[in-house]
Design an enzyme around this catalytic site. Structure first.
Site, PDB file in Angstrom:
ATOM      1  N   ASN A 263     -11.370  34.201 -10.512  1.00  0.00           N
ATOM      2  CA  ASN A 263     -10.234  34.794  -9.819  1.00  0.00           C
ATOM      3  C   ASN A 263     -10.538  35.092  -8.351  1.00  0.00           C
ATOM      4  OD1 ASN A 263      -7.729  36.620  -9.599  1.00  0.00           O
ATOM      5  ND2 ASN A 263      -9.434  38.011  -9.146  1.00  0.00           N
TER       6      ASN A 263
ATOM      7  N   ILE B  88      -9.878  34.442  -1.277  1.00  0.00           N
ATOM      8  CA  ILE B  88      -9.503  35.057   0.000  1.00  0.00           C
ATOM      9  C   ILE B  88      -8.492  34.159   0.706  1.00  0.00           C
ATOM     10  CG2 ILE B  88     -11.723  36.230   0.317  1.00  0.00           C
ATOM     11  CD1 ILE B  88     -12.446  33.973   2.349  1.00  0.00           C
ATOM     12  N   THR B  89      -7.784  34.733   1.663  1.00  0.00           N
ATOM     13  CA  THR B  89      -6.951  33.928   2.574  1.00  0.00           C
ATOM     14  C   THR B  89      -7.458  34.134   3.999  1.00  0.00           C
ATOM     15  OG1 THR B  89      -5.404  35.781   2.730  1.00  0.00           O
ATOM     16  CG2 THR B  89      -4.811  34.000   1.216  1.00  0.00           C
TER      17      THR B  89
ATOM     18  N   GLN C 287       2.042  25.595   1.747  1.00  0.00           N
ATOM     19  CA  GLN C 287       2.506  26.820   2.399  1.00  0.00           C
ATOM     20  C   GLN C 287       2.144  26.757   3.871  1.00  0.00           C
ATOM     21  OE1 GLN C 287       4.341  29.618   1.767  1.00  0.00           O
ATOM     22  NE2 GLN C 287       3.887  30.182   3.885  1.00  0.00           N
TER      23      GLN C 287
ATOM     24  N   GLY D 225       0.813  27.558   7.229  1.00  0.00           N
ATOM     25  CA  GLY D 225      -0.302  28.419   7.629  1.00  0.00           C
ATOM     26  C   GLY D 225      -1.442  28.459   6.637  1.00  0.00           C
TER      27      GLY D 225
ATOM     28  N   TYR E 284      -6.244  27.279   2.322  1.00  0.00           N
ATOM     29  CA  TYR E 284      -6.024  27.899   1.000  1.00  0.00           C
ATOM     30  C   TYR E 284      -5.372  26.902   0.033  1.00  0.00           C
ATOM     31  CZ  TYR E 284      -4.368  31.642  -2.201  1.00  0.00           C
ATOM     32  OH  TYR E 284      -4.091  32.454  -3.273  1.00  0.00           O
TER      33      TYR E 284
ATOM     34  N   GLY F 250       2.545  32.954  -8.688  1.00  0.00           N
ATOM     35  CA  GLY F 250       3.366  33.050  -7.493  1.00  0.00           C
ATOM     36  C   GLY F 250       2.951  34.274  -6.704  1.00  0.00           C
TER      37      GLY F 250
HETATM   38  N1  CAA Z   1       8.127  27.657   7.727  1.00  0.00           N
HETATM   39  C1  CAA Z   1       8.509  27.026   8.858  1.00  0.00           C
HETATM   40  N2  CAA Z   1       8.272  27.501  10.102  1.00  0.00           N
HETATM   41  C2  CAA Z   1       7.627  28.670  10.185  1.00  0.00           C
HETATM   42  C3  CAA Z   1       7.199  29.381   9.050  1.00  0.00           C
HETATM   43  C4  CAA Z   1       7.488  28.833   7.792  1.00  0.00           C
HETATM   44  N3  CAA Z   1       7.103  29.447   6.645  1.00  0.00           N
HETATM   45  N4  CAA Z   1       6.563  30.492   9.463  1.00  0.00           N
HETATM   46  C5  CAA Z   1       6.601  30.484  10.811  1.00  0.00           C
HETATM   47  N5  CAA Z   1       7.256  29.389  11.243  1.00  0.00           N
HETATM   48  C6  CAA Z   1       7.515  29.009  12.633  1.00  0.00           C
HETATM   49  C7  CAA Z   1       7.856  30.227  13.467  1.00  0.00           C
HETATM   50  O1  CAA Z   1       9.251  30.494  13.407  1.00  0.00           O
HETATM   51  C8  CAA Z   1       7.403  29.812  14.852  1.00  0.00           C
HETATM   52  O2  CAA Z   1       8.369  28.932  15.399  1.00  0.00           O
HETATM   53  P1  CAA Z   1       8.569  28.779  16.989  1.00  0.00           P
HETATM   54  O3  CAA Z   1       7.276  28.241  17.505  1.00  0.00           O
HETATM   55  O4  CAA Z   1       9.682  27.823  17.089  1.00  0.00           O
HETATM   56  O5  CAA Z   1       8.872  30.177  17.464  1.00  0.00           O
HETATM   57  C9  CAA Z   1       6.152  28.982  14.579  1.00  0.00           C
HETATM   58  O6  CAA Z   1       6.304  28.499  13.226  1.00  0.00           O
HETATM   59  C10 CAA Z   1       4.884  29.784  14.719  1.00  0.00           C
HETATM   60  O7  CAA Z   1       4.958  30.878  13.782  1.00  0.00           O
HETATM   61  P2  CAA Z   1       4.125  32.220  14.006  1.00  0.00           P
HETATM   62  O8  CAA Z   1       4.558  32.854  15.308  1.00  0.00           O
HETATM   63  O9  CAA Z   1       4.222  33.047  12.768  1.00  0.00           O
HETATM   64  O10 CAA Z   1       2.656  31.654  14.202  1.00  0.00           O
HETATM   65  P3  CAA Z   1       1.344  32.427  14.175  1.00  0.00           P
HETATM   66  O11 CAA Z   1       0.325  31.451  14.610  1.00  0.00           O
HETATM   67  O12 CAA Z   1       1.464  33.730  14.887  1.00  0.00           O
HETATM   68  O13 CAA Z   1       1.140  32.815  12.615  1.00  0.00           O
HETATM   69  C11 CAA Z   1       0.772  32.452  10.287  1.00  0.00           C
HETATM   70  C12 CAA Z   1       0.992  31.810  11.672  1.00  0.00           C
HETATM   71  C13 CAA Z   1      -0.501  33.318  10.327  1.00  0.00           C
HETATM   72  C14 CAA Z   1       0.568  31.348   9.295  1.00  0.00           C
HETATM   73  C15 CAA Z   1       1.977  33.325   9.931  1.00  0.00           C
HETATM   74  O14 CAA Z   1       3.156  32.534  10.077  1.00  0.00           O
HETATM   75  C16 CAA Z   1       1.916  33.863   8.523  1.00  0.00           C
HETATM   76  O15 CAA Z   1       1.205  34.823   8.243  1.00  0.00           O
HETATM   77  N6  CAA Z   1       2.647  33.233   7.573  1.00  0.00           N
HETATM   78  C17 CAA Z   1       2.634  33.602   6.170  1.00  0.00           C
HETATM   79  C18 CAA Z   1       1.628  32.773   5.427  1.00  0.00           C
HETATM   80  C19 CAA Z   1       1.672  33.107   3.965  1.00  0.00           C
HETATM   81  O16 CAA Z   1       2.721  33.151   3.336  1.00  0.00           O
HETATM   82  N7  CAA Z   1       0.503  33.351   3.373  1.00  0.00           N
HETATM   83  C20 CAA Z   1       0.441  33.694   2.004  1.00  0.00           C
HETATM   84  C21 CAA Z   1      -0.642  34.718   1.795  1.00  0.00           C
HETATM   85  S1  CAA Z   1      -0.640  35.419   0.150  1.00  0.00           S
HETATM   86  C22 CAA Z   1      -1.211  34.198  -0.836  1.00  0.00           C
HETATM   87  O17 CAA Z   1      -1.607  33.156  -0.416  1.00  0.00           O
HETATM   88  C23 CAA Z   1      -1.233  34.491  -2.324  1.00  0.00           C
HETATM   89  C24 CAA Z   1      -0.745  33.366  -3.112  1.00  0.00           C
HETATM   90  O18 CAA Z   1      -1.526  32.625  -3.687  1.00  0.00           O
HETATM   91  C25 CAA Z   1       0.709  33.176  -3.295  1.00  0.00           C
END
Ligand code: CAA
Length: 240
Positions: free
Chosen positions: A82, A85-86, A141, A143, A147, A178
């Site tokens: 289990n 990290i992310t 996903q 970003g 992962y 999820g």
């Molecule tokens: N889909 C499409 N476009 C997206 C998007 C998405 N999901 N998220 C952001 N964007 C777009 C933004 O609108 C932005 O567009 P513009 O350049 O036109 O303004 C561009 O992409 C850049 O976005 P950010 O400003 O957010 O970019 P950043 O570099 O500051 O951050 C990131 C990037 C760190 C990935 C941030 O978007 C983030 O934290 N996203 C969430 C990631 C996520 O869901 N992680 C899951 C963690 S939990 C997990 O993983 C457990 C599991 O198993 C389910």
């Protein structure tokens, strides 16, 4: 004698819910954690489940720690990988360290722990391995190239291991949760999290116990013909 189960990353979130559920179901449970001594002490005080501190990304440390556990507690018959990290970042900004750390912990940790228990499972002709992947391995996903690669790697790894263990009474299966109500998910910015929940048909996060339910099912003795499967538990967010 109850079967002995090891849960990595087991003092919080999905790991701790799994460990407690296994204990409640009568297994002798041991958990691994890395670094957070205060959280581990609190978990141990609450559950009386033994906790062991090592980094699953470290091959030698994992072999040594599991060797020590086996020497005192007997062979591990159930392994739940289990620990994960992310280090989220868009690829064009991702550092080599963000890439490597996620691959090393999430996928490497799975190899390291399986490698430490598999020979004894083969000799004893019984084993249950439950590997925690993610909905994001199936859907991708934004970003999470690191992962998603590690968690999708777990699925391929598990299928190959399922083939190798099938004739020895060993099963290996994947649970693909999820978005779940854990520290990992709750660390996301509020607005991001709201957007995620909005896209879950159930309109909420999973509880860790709802994921543990699937793990328990897959590692049960009588789940003996379920091998190489991926069980999605994601509130309908992604149907593979
Ligand atoms: N889909 C499409 N476009 C997206 C998007 C998405 N999901 N998220 C952001 N964007 C777009 C933004 O609108 C932005 O567009 P513009 O350049 O036109 O303004 C561009 O992409 C850049 O976005 P950010 O400003 O957010 O970019 P950043 O570099 O500051 O951050 C990131 C990037 C760190 C990935 C941030 O978007 C983030 O934290 N996203 C969430 C990631 C996520 O869901 N992680 C899951 C963690 S939990 C997990 O993983 C457990 C599991 O198993 C389910």
């Amino acid at each position: 004698m109850p079967r002995t189960a090891l849960v990595t990353g087991g003092v919080s979130g999905i790991g701790s819910a799994t460990a407690v559920s296994l204990k409640d179901a009568g297994y002798a449970v041991i958990v691994n954690y890395f670094g957070n001594d205060a959280e581990a002490e609190e978990f141990h005080a609450k559950t009386a489940i033994p906790v062991f501190n090592w980094n699953v990304a470290d091959f030698e440390a994992t072999q040594a720690a599991i060797g020590g556990i086996v020497a005192t507690s007997g062979p591990i018959e159930i392994l739940v990988n289990n620990a994960g990290i992310t280090r989220d970042s868009m690829l064009h900004k991702m550092t080599l360290d963000q890439w490597r750390s996620v691959i090393d912990v999430d996928l490497g940790g799975c190899f390291n722990a399986c490698r430490a228990v598999i020979s004894s499972m083969r000799e004893r002709r019984f084993g249950r391995i439950g590997n925690i992947s993610s909905v994001n391995a199936l859907s991708g996903q934004f970003g999470q190239t690191n992962y998603a690669a590690a968690k999708a790697g777990i699925i391929g790894f598990t299928k190959a291991l399922a083939l190798e263990g099938a004739s020895r009474g060993i099963t290996a299966n994947v649970i693909a949760p999820g978005y779940t109500d854990t520290g990992m998910v709750n660390r996301l910015p509020d607005e991001t999290l709201r957007g995620i929940v909005e896209n879950v048909p159930a309109k909420r996060l999973a509880s860790p116990e709802e994921i543990a339910r699937g793990v328990l099912f897959l590692v049960a003795d009588d789940s003996s013909f379920i091998n190489g499967a991926t069980l999605s538990i994601n509130g309908g967010k992604y149907m593979a």
